[in-house]
Design an enzyme around this catalytic site. Structure first.
Site, PDB file in Angstrom:
ATOM      1  N   TRP A 160       0.842  -1.196   0.000  1.00  0.00           N
ATOM      2  CA  TRP A 160       0.000   0.000   0.000  1.00  0.00           C
ATOM      3  C   TRP A 160       0.879   1.249   0.000  1.00  0.00           C
ATOM      4  O   TRP A 160       1.398   1.630   1.042  1.00  0.00           O
ATOM      5  CB  TRP A 160      -0.891   0.015   1.247  1.00  0.00           C
ATOM      6  CG  TRP A 160      -1.833  -1.138   1.304  1.00  0.00           C
ATOM      7  CD1 TRP A 160      -3.086  -1.181   0.766  1.00  0.00           C
ATOM      8  CD2 TRP A 160      -1.641  -2.412   1.945  1.00  0.00           C
ATOM      9  NE1 TRP A 160      -3.669  -2.399   1.025  1.00  0.00           N
ATOM     10  CE2 TRP A 160      -2.810  -3.166   1.733  1.00  0.00           C
ATOM     11  CE3 TRP A 160      -0.588  -2.972   2.662  1.00  0.00           C
ATOM     12  CZ2 TRP A 160      -2.957  -4.464   2.223  1.00  0.00           C
ATOM     13  CZ3 TRP A 160      -0.741  -4.259   3.143  1.00  0.00           C
ATOM     14  CH2 TRP A 160      -1.914  -4.987   2.919  1.00  0.00           C
ATOM     15  N   ARG A 206      -4.086   5.896  -2.810  1.00  0.00           N
ATOM     16  CA  ARG A 206      -2.774   5.257  -2.966  1.00  0.00           C
ATOM     17  C   ARG A 206      -1.843   6.222  -3.660  1.00  0.00           C
ATOM     18  O   ARG A 206      -2.248   6.892  -4.622  1.00  0.00           O
ATOM     19  CB  ARG A 206      -2.874   3.988  -3.823  1.00  0.00           C
ATOM     20  CG  ARG A 206      -3.907   2.985  -3.351  1.00  0.00           C
ATOM     21  CD  ARG A 206      -3.333   2.002  -2.346  1.00  0.00           C
ATOM     22  NE  ARG A 206      -4.388   1.232  -1.700  1.00  0.00           N
ATOM     23  CZ  ARG A 206      -4.896   0.082  -2.169  1.00  0.00           C
ATOM     24  NH1 ARG A 206      -4.431  -0.411  -3.289  1.00  0.00           N
ATOM     25  NH2 ARG A 206      -5.827  -0.570  -1.522  1.00  0.00           N
ATOM     26  N   VAL A 263      -5.390 -11.122   7.778  1.00  0.00           N
ATOM     27  CA  VAL A 263      -6.232 -12.317   7.717  1.00  0.00           C
ATOM     28  C   VAL A 263      -5.357 -13.566   7.712  1.00  0.00           C
ATOM     29  O   VAL A 263      -4.202 -13.534   7.319  1.00  0.00           O
ATOM     30  CB  VAL A 263      -7.145 -12.333   6.464  1.00  0.00           C
ATOM     31  CG1 VAL A 263      -8.245 -11.303   6.581  1.00  0.00           C
ATOM     32  CG2 VAL A 263      -6.337 -12.151   5.199  1.00  0.00           C
TER      33      VAL A 263
END
Lengths: 351, 804
Positions: A160, A206, A263
């Protein structure tokens, strides 16, 4: 022929002759007043004068005159009916419209294709019990990165590229434009106890060069479900329903292994290419693989569950993030992401 | 990462066609972004391996030679112009009809043989360019010596090179061996590990060099190997070919071995010229103030005291884990090599490489986190290869400094957890097979596995990390699709968002086109619509690294964005335009996140379309804008009041502040013509803005309700003369508050007139009055009486008189 009959026949002939020449509603109305007018219509007067007729003639004369009145009224109504039918026929024939001419312009507006797509996504998840939550676009680095297990000095930060706010706090840059909607996983869990079932729509940013598939401002939907008994198969079922709702009832989905620090396990979801249907052609959308990557997802990392103050041995969860522009581009076959925020009406009016 | 299939096949058998292999890898291991087939166009019959038997001068040309080659069918003579052709080489040889890339034009064509300077040629010895391998046409391609004479070239050196994108936490996948291990686990094939054997000779390594780690927090392990008697030169063709296919440039055999082993194992290595290491000692330590080092790329680097340096007895010789120094570089004259294989703190490597703006193949691996036990493995492999390809003699043993070895983590993974996370159980035999194939140690029973991850997997620390290993190899396609169970969470009321989305739909319904603008703008654009003394808006928040200078400031007003969009579209739109945007104003606060204030802003203007969809004579005006506000407020169930307002960038006398009850909720106005002109808008343009926070507060939970009256209303139209400055709203307010027992009087304005018949200083307002009683039908006399009472009140309060 009696004189009575002769008189009535003469009246009838004269009246019908006059009616025959009464073209148009005004003339017909004048004729009606002339013959049937309540005050001084000729037939009305004649009927009124009946009382002066000799008693032996009165009944027969009265009957004849009343018959005549009915005849005249009937003829008038028939004439009027014929005239109306003629007018309508003329309206259909002589005054027929060119229905191919343009309609009278109305001012019309539309929602932006990103908004429309967002609404469709929200509706799809709302049907499955997800509620909308919103969080700030300008975000603390600790929410955007640290709290979702992307510490400073970790190469995952390269995933990112960040636009930073040019303000120092304790000598450091700590504020940024959120690079994804994932910090809201933390914000939601801070504010609520399980069960959690939310979607978080919003703009993200971004620091990257733009091209046909990359834009520095983008729109995402984050999804989060945390509860006892939330399984990865539920994630698959939820995303399956979403994919079918947006891309067609015959869609299939697959998960690929992937990595996002927040995750575990982490996957990317792809749908089968609905453009080429994997026919082996040189498809521009799926590059011949038959699959189109749509979103990233996974089971919420147990550390994030714990950090929210939930017991990770009891509560499990899933999270996903969808890029709205990407979905919109696929739905409409839009070839260049940069169209979305140029605000050109020639583009926007097509959706 | 470039992954040559031929190299991968050293460690694992792969029989799948490229597309299928790519799909399997993408499903379970890492994303295959594409692949390149090497030798796709090489005809197996026509392009084969030959050996050069002799090279003789061409009788008629100085720059050409006659090469005698053997393709397995006896000697043949070919004319060749390459400077590097030599007897004993294995080369690629093409005969008539082969599809080749023309060395001069670069186009693919069929080889046609012809006599060159009077000598017939039996075929052609090929360059890399002619084979389509690279643009190199300087000389012929020299093949690895173990290629069989007469073999099809495509069998000998054909390949598929996959382009793979791996993960930020998986350094092991940046080694082809690590990748092969995953492939073996996925396909069920055995893994073959590379040869680590070598012969030790001479003094032990510790006699050559001492290693003292001065910064054990940054340097977790340091191993040093010594190789004597190396002959530095080009590495063998097979090694050069592999390096090139993996995307690295061959340099010399010593450096190539370090790169080869890095590509193979994922562990970066560095070779020093032992003679140039001063004081025969190595000290990994933090840089000292003022220290500098010229790295191998010939850039002099300023070092800071948080950077880890590899130092010798006198100073830095390498930036640890990133790049070596020029002062200790291996060269032609090197005979003893000191081989560093170390383990560094990943964050420190990343910080340093970011600061130096120096990313290398080594730093990309170290920053992802490498297991410290990979160091001796890579040492052994490199020493084996240095012995093989550089003629070196490895010294006995290694110098291995490893201050605090960490015990391998032991993870208890219960079968219940697997099912809790995935929703399916995985057969215990399959659990053990997968984990074992990936190098994990598995003990314990089938209800609770005791799992020890291999040293090359520092990313695996928790039971759920192991669950991911299981499901990705087991196959995500085996995961069923189920629906969420359990209670639905309580609904949180979100009134503002409801109002906002309602207004968004209304605006579109009212003919406004929604736009979405970049939220970062310039101070120039903001300055046109925001007053310099506006406390909230005149000091917008700046970003440090905008994508472009016109996107530096977070907008504190949407007005500039909409006027920009309006002006941009005016170039191709000739009729009325109505645009709106829903967004936030980013208003700075003290030491906290900005207040993101939600608003809707719309602009409109231009010629209304006439019957034939052409711009007609009538322009949109203030009352179109106001009408839109009224329609929106009406839909929300509230009534707005409009008072003359003054605001920066809006035209005085044509600006209304909008409020609902006590809340100021927005503004409607004509944009000041000079402001419009600054956006290149040369026509009257109007603006409306509603602020969702106060608007939401102003909306009652339930709208007022009264049942429809059973009695008809009486209507009267009348025209009143009032002072010109009296606003219509004043008249309506008096009527609204006029008390007439049991009778409701309401009124609408339906005309405003000044001019002939109206005295100067006054204007005529036409009113449609409606009278209604709740309990009876009003008669003519009632209405006359009520009207007279109202007129007296209007005259008293506002000086209004009935217009004759």
């Amino acid at each position: 022929m009696s004189t009575i009959e002769a008189e009535v026949d003469a009246l009838r002939a004269e009246a019908l002759e006059a009616l025959a020449h009464a073209d148009g509603e005004a003339e017909r109305e004048a004729w009606r007043a002339d013959w049937l007018g309540r005050r001084d219509g000729r037939l009305t007067l004649r009927l009124r004068a009946l009382k002066d007729a000799p008693p032996e003639q009165r009944a027969a004369l009265g009957q004849s005159l009343n018959q005549l009145k009915a005849t005249l009224e009937g003829e008038l109504e028939a004439r009027r009916e014929a005239a109306r039918a003629g007018e309508i026929a003329a309206l259909s024939a002589d005054a027929a419209l060119d229905v191919t001419l343009p309609g009278r312009p109305q001012s019309s507006g539309r929602l932006h294709p990103v908004t429309q797509t967002m609404h469709d996504c929200i509706d799809a998840f709302a049907e499955m019990g997800f509620r909308v939550f919103e969080g700030p676009e300008v975000e603390w680095a600790r929410y955007n990165f640290d709290a979702v297990r992307i510490p400073e000095d970790h190469p995952a930060r390269d995933m990112w590229d960040t636009i930073w706010i040019d303000t120092l706090f304790d000598g450091e840059r700590q504020m940024l434009l959120r690079t994804h909607t994932s910090p809201n996983q933390i914000r939601v869990m801070e504010q609520t106890d399980p069960p959690v079932r939310v979607i978080v729509p919003g703009k993200c940013y971004r620091q990257e060069a733009t091209d046909a598939t990359h834009e520095w401002m983008l729109t995402q939907i984050e999804g989060l479900a945390v509860d006892e008994g939330v399984r990865m198969s539920d994630l698959k079922g939820t995303l399956y329903a979403f994919a079918r709702r947006l891309f067609g009832e015959d869609r299939r989905i697959i998960f690929h292994h992937s990595y996002f620090p927040f995750v575990e396990p982490g996957v990317e979801m792809a749908i089968d290419c609905f453009l080429c249907r994997a026919d082996g052609s040189d498809c521009r959308t799926c590059h011949g693989t038959g699959w189109i990557e749509i979103l990233g997802a996974g089971m919420v990392h147990p550390e994030i569950i714990e950090n929210a103050g939930y017991d990770s041995s009891k509560y499990t969860g899933f999270a996903f993030g969808v890029g709205i522009e990407r979905v919109a581009m696929l739905r409409w076959g839009i070839e260049d992401i940069r169209h979305f925020y140029q605000n050109d009406l020639r583009f926007l009016r097509q959706f | 990462m470039k992954l040559p299939l031929s190299w991968l096949r050293d460690y694992v058998d792969v029989d799948l066609p490229p597309a299928e292999f790519a799909a399997r890898v993408t499903d379970a291991i890492a994303e295959v972004e594409g692949w390149e087939v090497i030798g796709e166009h090489w005809d197996p019959e026509l392009v084969r391996v030959a050996e050069v038997l002799a090279v003789d001068p061409h009788p008629n040309a100085d720059r050409l030679v006659l090469a005698t080659v053997n393709v397995g069918e006896g000697p043949r003579t070919v004319v060749c112009g390459a400077p590097n052709v030599a007897a004993g080489q294995k080369v690629a040889f093409a005969t008539e009809g082969a599809m080749l890339v023309d060395g001069h034009t670069g186009k693919r064509s069929k080889l046609k043989l012809r006599a060159i300077r009077g000598v017939d040629s039996a075929g052609m010895v090929l360059s890399e360019k002619e084979l389509g391998l690279s643009d190199d046409h300087e000389g012929i391609l020299v093949l690895p010596g173990d290629c069989a004479i007469g073999a099809s070239l495509v069998d000998a050196i054909g390949d598929v090179v996959f382009d793979v994108s791996t993960w930020a936490n998986r350094a092991d996948l940046l080694g082809i061996l690590g990748f092969a291990r995953e492939v073996a686990a996925v396909t069920g094939q055995p893994l073959r590990e590379p040869d680590l054997g070598y012969a030790e000779s001479g003094r032990p390594a510790s006699d050559f060099v001492s290693v003292t780690i001065e910064a054990p927090d940054l340097c977790r392990r340091f191993t040093a190997g010594i190789v004597e008697g190396v002959e530095v030169g080009p590495s063998p063709p097979w090694m050069q070919q592999r390096l090139a296919r993996a995307g690295m440039r061959p340099i010399n055999n010593v450096v190539d071995v370090t790169n080869y082993v890095m590509l193979e194992t994922g562990q970066p290595l560095h070779a020093f010229d032992y003679e140039l290491v001063r004081g025969a000692e190595i000290r990994p330590r933090r840089a000292r103030p003022g220290e500098r080092l010229t790295t191998l790329d010939e850039v002099e680097r300023d070092l800071d005291p948080e950077m880890l340096m590899i130092c010798d007895g006198e100073g830095p010789v390498a930036v640890a884990g990133i790049m070596g120094g020029g002062n200790s570089e291996v060269s032609e004259s090197t005979s003893t090599v000191l081989l560093e294989v170390a383990n560094f703190h990943p964050g420190s490597i990343r910080r340093t490489s970011t600061q130096l703006r120096l990313r290398s193949e080594a730093s990309l691996r170290f920053e992802k986190g490498i297991g410290p036990d990979l160091a001796p493995y890579a040492q052994a492999r490199a020493l084996h290869l240095l012995e093989q390809v550089a003629g070196g003699r490895p010294a006995a043993g290694l110098v291995d400094v490893f201050p605090t070895p960490l015990p391998s983590p032991r993870i208890t993974l219960t079968a219940a957890r697997i099912e809790q996370v995935l929703g399916i159980a995985i057969d215990p035999a399959e659990v053990r097979r997968i984990l074992t194939a990936l190098g994990f140690e598995v003990t314990g029973d089938d209800a609770a596995y005791e799992v020890t991850p291999p040293y090359w997997r520092p990313d695996v620390a928790l039971p759920d990390d192991v669950v991911e290993e299981l499901i990705r190899v087991h196959g995500y396609e085996r995961l069923p699709t189920t629906v969420l169970r359990g209670a639905l969470p309580a609904a949180q009321p979100r009134p503002l968002e409801r109002v906002r989305e309602r207004v968004r739909s209304l605006a579109a319904g009212l003919g406004f086109q929604e736009v979405i603008s970049y939220t970062l703008t310039s101070d120039d654009i903001l300055g046109r619509v925001v007053a310099a003394d506006d406390q909230d808006r005149a000091r917008p928040i700046a970003v440090a690294n905008p994508v472009a200078s016109q996107h530096t400031f977070l907008r504190t007003s949407l007005r500039g964005s909409l006027l920009t969009a309006y002006a941009g579209n005016r170039h191709h739109e000739d009729a009325a335009m109505r645009l709106f945007e829903v967004g936030v104003e980013y208003l700075p606060t003290e030491a906290d996140l900005p207040h993101e204030r939600p608003v809707v802003c719309a602009v409109l203007g231009g010629q209304r379309l006439e019957r034939w969809e052409r711009p007609g004579p009538e322009r949109l005006d203030f009352f179109d804008a106001k009408g839109a506000v009224e329609a929106i407020l009406d839909d929300l169930g509230v009534e707005g009041s409009f008072e003359p307002g003054e605001e920066y960038a809006l035209l005085s006398g044509h600006t209304a502040a909008v409020s609902v009850g006590d809340e100021a909720v927005g503004v409607v106005a004509q944009v000041h013509p000079e402001v419009a002109a600054a956006f290149d808008i040369e026509e009257p343009v109007f603006l409306l803005e509603l602020w969702f926070e106060p608007l939401t507060r102003a909306i009652p939970e339930r709208p007022d309700y009264a049942p429809p009256s059973r009695y008809p209303e009486a209507r009267r139209d009348l025209a009143l003369l009032v002072p010109a400055a009296t606003p219509a709203s004043a008249l309506l307010e008096v009527i609204r508050t006029h008390r007439a027992r049991g009778v409701r009087i309401s009124a609408d304005v339906f005309d405003e007139y000044r001019g002939e018949g109206v005295p100067a200083g006054r204007k005529s307002l036409a009113l449609a009055l409606r009278f209604r009683a709740e309990d009876r039908t009003l008669g003519e006399r009632d209405v006359v009486r009520l009207e007279q009472g109202l007129l007296r009140r209007l005259e008293q309060d506002l000086g209004a008189t009935l217009r004759a």
